[in-house]
Design a protein around this motif. Sequence first.
Motif, mmCIF file in Angstrom:
data_model
loop_
_atom_site.group_PDB
_atom_site.id
_atom_site.type_symbol
_atom_site.label_atom_id
_atom_site.label_comp_id
_atom_site.label_asym_id
_atom_site.label_seq_id
_atom_site.Cartn_x
_atom_site.Cartn_y
_atom_site.Cartn_z
ATOM 1 N N SER A 77 26.995 33.954 42.599
ATOM 2 C CA SER A 77 26.216 34.560 43.683
ATOM 3 C C SER A 77 26.888 34.348 45.035
ATOM 4 C CB SER A 77 24.786 34.027 43.692
ATOM 5 O OG SER A 77 24.777 32.627 43.858
ATOM 6 N N LEU B 58 30.134 36.641 45.095
ATOM 7 C CA LEU B 58 29.841 38.067 45.207
ATOM 8 C C LEU B 58 29.203 38.419 46.546
ATOM 9 C CD1 LEU B 58 28.632 38.768 41.581
ATOM 10 C CD2 LEU B 58 30.789 39.496 42.637
ATOM 11 N N ARG C 27 33.046 42.507 49.509
ATOM 12 C CA ARG C 27 33.347 43.493 48.470
ATOM 13 C C ARG C 27 34.688 44.155 48.686
ATOM 14 N NH1 ARG C 27 28.199 46.392 45.800
ATOM 15 N NH2 ARG C 27 29.613 46.618 44.085
ATOM 16 N N ASN C 28 35.324 43.928 49.817
ATOM 17 C CA ASN C 28 36.524 44.685 50.149
ATOM 18 C C ASN C 28 37.830 44.026 49.720
ATOM 19 O OD1 ASN C 28 35.028 46.782 51.295
ATOM 20 N ND2 ASN C 28 34.861 45.671 53.215
ATOM 21 N N HIS D 287 37.442 40.484 44.913
ATOM 22 C CA HIS D 287 36.056 40.918 44.764
ATOM 23 C C HIS D 287 35.984 42.258 44.023
ATOM 24 C CE1 HIS D 287 35.389 37.955 47.981
ATOM 25 N NE2 HIS D 287 34.217 37.819 47.393
ATOM 26 N N GLN D 288 36.840 43.183 44.415
ATOM 27 C CA GLN D 288 36.860 44.485 43.748
ATOM 28 C C GLN D 288 37.147 44.338 42.265
ATOM 29 O OE1 GLN D 288 39.594 46.942 45.916
ATOM 30 N NE2 GLN D 288 38.314 46.959 47.747
ATOM 31 N N GLU D 289 38.042 43.427 41.919
ATOM 32 C CA GLU D 289 38.387 43.237 40.506
ATOM 33 C C GLU D 289 37.233 42.617 39.727
ATOM 34 O OE1 GLU D 289 40.530 43.821 37.152
ATOM 35 O OE2 GLU D 289 40.808 44.683 39.139
ATOM 36 N N LEU D 290 36.509 41.680 40.319
ATOM 37 C CA LEU D 290 35.360 41.110 39.622
ATOM 38 C C LEU D 290 34.264 42.162 39.454
ATOM 39 C CD1 LEU D 290 33.961 38.820 38.198
ATOM 40 C CD2 LEU D 290 33.185 37.972 40.422
ATOM 41 N N TRP D 291 34.022 42.986 40.491
ATOM 42 C CA TRP D 291 33.039 44.069 40.360
ATOM 43 C C TRP D 291 33.477 45.056 39.276
ATOM 44 C CZ3 TRP D 291 28.301 43.603 41.621
ATOM 45 C CH2 TRP D 291 27.917 42.861 42.745
ATOM 46 N N ARG D 292 34.778 45.342 39.181
ATOM 47 C CA ARG D 292 35.283 46.237 38.135
ATOM 48 C C ARG D 292 35.017 45.632 36.761
ATOM 49 N NH1 ARG D 292 38.553 46.646 34.397
ATOM 50 N NH2 ARG D 292 39.494 44.632 34.805
ATOM 51 N N ILE E 160 32.701 43.458 35.938
ATOM 52 C CA ILE E 160 31.262 43.538 35.681
ATOM 53 C C ILE E 160 30.897 44.953 35.232
ATOM 54 C CG2 ILE E 160 28.980 43.472 36.769
ATOM 55 C CD1 ILE E 160 30.125 41.129 38.502
ATOM 56 N N GLY E 161 31.505 45.948 35.863
ATOM 57 C CA GLY E 161 31.246 47.338 35.498
ATOM 58 C C GLY E 161 31.624 47.658 34.063
#
Length: 86
Positions: free
Chosen positions: A50, A53, A57-58, A62-67, A69-70
């Motif tokens: 938490s 994240l 996000r930029n 961060h982008q790779e972790l969001w990817r 998760i996606g």
Amino acid sequence: MSLPEANRLIYASPNGDCWHLLFDPTTGHSFVRHTGNVASGGHVTDFSLSTFLASGRNSPEHQELWRLIGTLVGESGPRQQVSDVA
């Protein structure tokens, strides 16, 4: 015995910093570990998911972790769980 993906590289920067997603089987929690490059002293810092994240996000990590998760939910949304019907 360690879990197969208990330590997963999220991102390695050109300057040598690394971010890993780790799982602690004793607590059942995942967290992000940042390891600084050797030139900066190689300091290691752990972040709760938490906190990590929420911090942005930029950045590429961060982008790779969001990817990542996606990939768990896919394009059609989260996987449906079958619940018991009474």
